[in-house]
Design an enzyme around this catalytic site. Structure first.
Site, PDB file in Angstrom:
ATOM      1  NE  ARG A 154       3.131  19.379  -4.045  1.00  0.00           N
ATOM      2  CZ  ARG A 154       3.298  18.361  -4.460  1.00  0.00           C
ATOM      3  NH1 ARG A 154       3.010  18.420  -5.474  1.00  0.00           N
ATOM      4  NH2 ARG A 154       3.717  17.046  -3.809  1.00  0.00           N
ATOM      5  CE  LYS A 207       8.150  -0.984  -8.189  1.00  0.00           C
ATOM      6  NZ  LYS A 207       9.452  -0.281  -8.868  1.00  0.00           N
ATOM      7  N   GLY A 251       2.273  11.245  -0.947  1.00  0.00           N
ATOM      8  CA  GLY A 251       1.201  11.848  -1.264  1.00  0.00           C
ATOM      9  C   GLY A 251      -0.005  11.306  -1.182  1.00  0.00           C
ATOM     10  N   GLY A 265       8.384  11.791  -1.178  1.00  0.00           N
ATOM     11  CA  GLY A 265       9.771  11.179  -1.475  1.00  0.00           C
ATOM     12  C   GLY A 265      10.605  11.994  -0.553  1.00  0.00           C
TER      13      GLY A 265
HETATM   14  P1  AMP Z   1       2.669   4.549  -3.020  1.00  0.00           P
HETATM   15  O1  AMP Z   1       2.745   5.610  -4.099  1.00  0.00           O
HETATM   16  O2  AMP Z   1       3.595   3.433  -3.314  1.00  0.00           O
HETATM   17  O3  AMP Z   1       2.261   5.082  -1.784  1.00  0.00           O
HETATM   18  O4  AMP Z   1       1.316   3.587  -3.444  1.00  0.00           O
HETATM   19  C1  AMP Z   1       0.229   4.350  -3.290  1.00  0.00           C
HETATM   20  C2  AMP Z   1      -1.067   3.357  -4.302  1.00  0.00           C
HETATM   21  O5  AMP Z   1      -0.721   2.125  -3.863  1.00  0.00           O
HETATM   22  C3  AMP Z   1      -2.378   4.003  -4.248  1.00  0.00           C
HETATM   23  O6  AMP Z   1      -2.860   4.500  -5.286  1.00  0.00           O
HETATM   24  C4  AMP Z   1      -3.050   2.601  -3.867  1.00  0.00           C
HETATM   25  O7  AMP Z   1      -4.260   2.391  -4.291  1.00  0.00           O
HETATM   26  C5  AMP Z   1      -2.146   1.559  -4.141  1.00  0.00           C
HETATM   27  N1  AMP Z   1      -2.373   0.414  -3.332  1.00  0.00           N
HETATM   28  C6  AMP Z   1      -2.399   0.322  -1.945  1.00  0.00           C
HETATM   29  N2  AMP Z   1      -2.611  -0.853  -1.677  1.00  0.00           N
HETATM   30  C7  AMP Z   1      -2.885  -1.688  -2.773  1.00  0.00           C
HETATM   31  C8  AMP Z   1      -3.254  -2.962  -2.948  1.00  0.00           C
HETATM   32  N3  AMP Z   1      -3.354  -3.840  -1.864  1.00  0.00           N
HETATM   33  N4  AMP Z   1      -3.387  -3.286  -4.361  1.00  0.00           N
HETATM   34  C9  AMP Z   1      -3.153  -2.377  -5.378  1.00  0.00           C
HETATM   35  N5  AMP Z   1      -3.174  -1.119  -5.127  1.00  0.00           N
HETATM   36  C10 AMP Z   1      -2.852  -0.788  -3.769  1.00  0.00           C
END
Ligand code: AMP
Length: 397
Positions: free
Chosen positions: A39, A202, A352, A375
């Site tokens: 960054r 999420k 990220g 974001g």
């Molecule tokens: P996000 O911040 O929503 O992009 O989520 C990223 C995080 O989701 C990462 O740390 C991944 O390890 C986690 N992740 C992705 N797929 C899975 C899964 N099937 N089960 C649990 N964690 C997950």
């Protein structure tokens, strides 16, 4: 109104106040060590431009971490000041706080051109977009520059309200230019076929972007934990996978849209009986009740690659599984590899975690653009603007 860029503005005898995103990760055991300087490195071009264009003084503003409006030395910008001084080959003075009385004195002295204000989020006013705090920050410069793309979706004093005090003397830096040029290739008539890949954890964070992408994409590939609410909403068994009722409700709503047939979900999984435990291959959509999905399976990687074939535009946000664990990184790395081989497509990776995944896979330089703001890039795709960008473009009263 067109955005104004700082590149060729004569800054002789001008003091410049500039907002960057120096929110770098620090070593958990030693907060004086920066673990990834990307960054700051991304900000150097604009900093050098400002200095080369003759600025008398340059006052830098940034946040780091989430100190929640209170002074917390753990989130001091001191390591950033040290690194910047080394990179610029000149003194960088760190102020005690953003409102330190000594700052105005420093602005009148001959030595030290570059002043870094201590973490702007040590002041609760910043995230409240407080007008008076913005005014105080604005008093350090005749010209304002914003190059903090990663925080341009925040309506904060140093990214938004501060524009009220500069009128036509507010400019964007080169990082914001690169980000907007890349994102506009997705937002304004993306070359078809356009395929989006969404993953991560999420649904609720990404629901709006799913809705805005569905009409324009040829395919929307969903992997990662985000896929399970969709599978469950379609009646499949997802075992103990991450899957909240709230997300299932959101997925059910999306699946009712006319364009929902464009959504492609995992056909197989790499699962485990416990989080990060021994991997188990599940070669079908349904999972048994005692396992959780932690990655997309090999059949899904192949299907996703086929859907990507021939695409001219690809957007990727969010990993396909728990890629931080070697047992569950093949889906994410497989998708990264497919994108890396698509030489004729415009490939944009944002968010990220997908950015760290392409870095870990050593494939970042094979992507057309790797966004510095997760974001911010998603919100730009959804709304075609961001508060910080809007304020630069149109000013605020
Ligand atoms: P996000 O911040 O929503 O992009 O989520 C990223 C995080 O989701 C990462 O740390 C991944 O390890 C986690 N992740 C992705 N797929 C899975 C899964 N099937 N089960 C649990 N964690 C997950």
């Amino acid at each position: 109104m067109a955005i104004q860029y700082i590149d060729s503005v004569d800054l002789t005898e001008k003091n410049v106040v500039a907002r960057f995103d120096f929110n770098v990760p620090l070593d958990k055991n030693d907060s004086s060590k920066i673990t990834d300087t990307t960054r700051i490195d991304n900000a150097l071009e604009t900093i050098r431009t400002i200095l080369d264009n003759g600025a008398q003084k340059l006052v830098l503003i940034s946040h780091l971490g989430r100190p929640k409006g209170k002074v917390n030395k753990k989130f001091s910008l001191e390591p950033v000041a040290t690194y910047l001084a080394e990179k610029l080959g000149e003194d960088v003075v760190l102020s005690e706080s953003c409102l330190d009385r000594g700052i105005k004195t420093l602005l009148t002295l001959n030595e030290s051109r570059v002043i870094l204000l201590e973490n702007v989020r040590f002041h609760a006013e910043e995230t409240k977009n407080d007008r008076d705090f913005a005014r105080k920050l604005s008093e350090y410069g005749d010209v304002y520059v914003n190059d903090a793309f990663g925080t341009a979706h925040r309506k904060h004093s140093s990214t938004f309200e501060i524009n009220a005090f500069f009128k036509r003397n507010a400019y964007a830096g080169s990082l914001i230019r690169k980000e907007l040029e890349a994102l506009d290739q997705i937002v304004e008539k993306p070359k078809s076929p356009f395929v989006a890949i969404l993953g991560g954890a999420k649904v609720s964070d990404k629901i709006k972007v799913i809705e805005s992408l569905l009409p324009t994409v040829s395919h929307l590939l969903i992997g990662g934990a985000m896929a399970y609410p969709f599978l469950k909403a379609k009646g499949y068994e997802v075992g103990t996978s991450l899957c909240s009722d709230e997300d299932v409700a959101l997925a059910t709503k999306i699946l009712k849209e006319k364009t929902a047939h464009k959504i492609e979900l995992p056909h197989d999984h790499i699962a485990s009986k416990e989080f990060g435990g021994e991997p188990i291959e599940v070669s079908q959509m349904n999972m048994s009740e005692d396992v959780m999905g932690l990655d997309i399976g090999p059949k899904t990687v192949q299907i996703f690659s086929e859907k990507l074939r021939g695409a001219k535009t690809v957007l990727w946000n969010g990993p396909m599984g728990m890629f931080e664990n070697d047992n569950y990184n093949k889906g994410t790395f497989g998708v990264a590899q497919t994108l890396a081989e698509m030489e004729n497509a415009f490939t944009l990776v944002g968010g990220g975690d997908s950015v760290s995944a392409v870095n870990q896979a050593g494939l970042a330089d094979k992507m057309s653009h790797v966004s510095t703001g997760g974001g911010a890039s998603l919100e730009y795709i959804e709304k075609s603007t961001l508060p910080g960008i809007h304020a630069l473009r149109f000013g605020i009263e």
